[in-house]
Scaffold this active site. Structure first.
Site, PDB file in Angstrom:
ATOM      1  N   GLU A  23      73.830  63.497   8.388  1.00 28.37           N
ATOM      2  CA  GLU A  23      73.728  63.975   7.004  1.00 28.37           C
ATOM      3  C   GLU A  23      75.067  64.615   6.662  1.00 28.37           C
ATOM      4  O   GLU A  23      75.305  65.761   6.989  1.00 28.37           O
ATOM      5  CB  GLU A  23      72.599  64.987   6.858  1.00 28.37           C
ATOM      6  CG  GLU A  23      71.253  64.476   7.337  1.00 28.37           C
ATOM      7  CD  GLU A  23      70.747  65.223   8.550  1.00 28.37           C
ATOM      8  OE1 GLU A  23      71.315  66.270   8.904  1.00 28.37           O
ATOM      9  OE2 GLU A  23      69.786  64.755   9.148  1.00 28.37           O
ATOM     10  N   THR A  76      71.124  59.476  12.740  1.00 25.97           N
ATOM     11  CA  THR A  76      71.492  59.487  11.327  1.00 25.97           C
ATOM     12  C   THR A  76      72.211  60.798  11.055  1.00 25.97           C
ATOM     13  O   THR A  76      71.721  61.870  11.402  1.00 25.97           O
ATOM     14  CB  THR A  76      70.255  59.341  10.421  1.00 25.97           C
ATOM     15  OG1 THR A  76      69.676  58.046  10.652  1.00 25.97           O
ATOM     16  CG2 THR A  76      70.622  59.467   8.951  1.00 25.97           C
TER      17      THR A  76
END
Length: 173
Positions: free
Chosen positions: A121, A119
Site C-alpha cells: 500500500e 500487496t
C-alpha cells in the site's frame, strides 16, 4: 525473536520459501523484496467499506513511473513467500523511506501460514519516479511461542497478483 539473515537463508526451502531467492538480497536480519512491474489504484472517488472497489491496473515501464502525492497505489512484490513456521513481517527499506515513499499504510504484519505475493500500500510525500525490480521493502521473521493455527481465511492467501481491499466480504454473512 527475529531470525537472522543467515537463519532466513538456512531455512530457505524448508521453514521459509522465497521464490525467487537471491543470496545477495539477504540482510543481517531480513531479506529485501523487489517491486514487480504491476501497480494499481482505486478508480472510485469514494471508497465504501461495504462495496468491492474498482481497480485500475498500470504496468511500470523500465524507464519508471511517476507516483503522485495524495494517491494510494497498490503494488506487489516480485517474490512469492510462504511459511508455516514463522510470523512474517514487512517493512519499507530506510533508503526508500528517506525519499518520502511509504511502502505499507498499516498491513506489515503477516500470519503464520500466509503464502503469496505481498500487496504493498504505497503513497508518497512528493512526486517520485519508481522502477520495476527495485528492492523496495524487507521481510523479516519472528518465531512464535505456543500452539497456533495456520492462516486459513483465504481472503488474501495464495494470491497471484495485487489484491484490493476485501473488507466488503466481512459484511456478507
Amino acid at each position: 525473536m527475529i531470525l537472522s539473515g543467515k537463519k532466513i537463508a538456512e531455512e530457505q526451502g524448508t521453514g521459509i520459501k522465497i521464490t525467487p531467492f537471491n543470496e545477495s538480497q539477504v540482510n543481517p536480519n531480513s531479506y529485501n523484496l523487489r517491486l514487480s512491474n504491476e501497480l494499481a489504484y482505486y478508480e472510485d472517488d469514494v471508497l465504501d467499506m461495504k462495496k468491492k472497489p474498482t481497480l485500475k491496473s498500470i504496468q511500470i515501464p523500465e524507464e519508471g513511473y511517476l507516483l503522485e502525492p495524495g494517491k494510494l497505489y497498490l503494488g506487489r512484490t516480485v517474490e512469492y513467500t510462504e511459511t508455516d513456521k514463522y510470523v512474517p513481517m514487512l517493512e519499507g527499506r530506510s533508503s526508500i523511506g528517506r525519499l518520502g515513499l511509504y511502502i505499507h499504510v498499516t498491513a506489515g504484519f503477516g500470519d503464520v501460514g500466509f503464502s503469496g505475493y505481498w500487496t504493498l500500500e504505497m503513497h508518497c510525500l512528493q512526486p517520485i519516479r519508481i522502477y520495476p525490480n527495485v528492492e523496495i521493502c524487507q521481510i523479516y521473521y519472528h518465531t512464535i511461542n505456543g500452539e497456533y493455527d495456520l492462516y486459513s481465511s483465504g481472503k488474501y492467501a495464495n494470491n497471484q497478483g495485487i489484491q484490493e481491499s476485501r473488507l466488503y466480504q466481512d459484511f456478507i454473512k
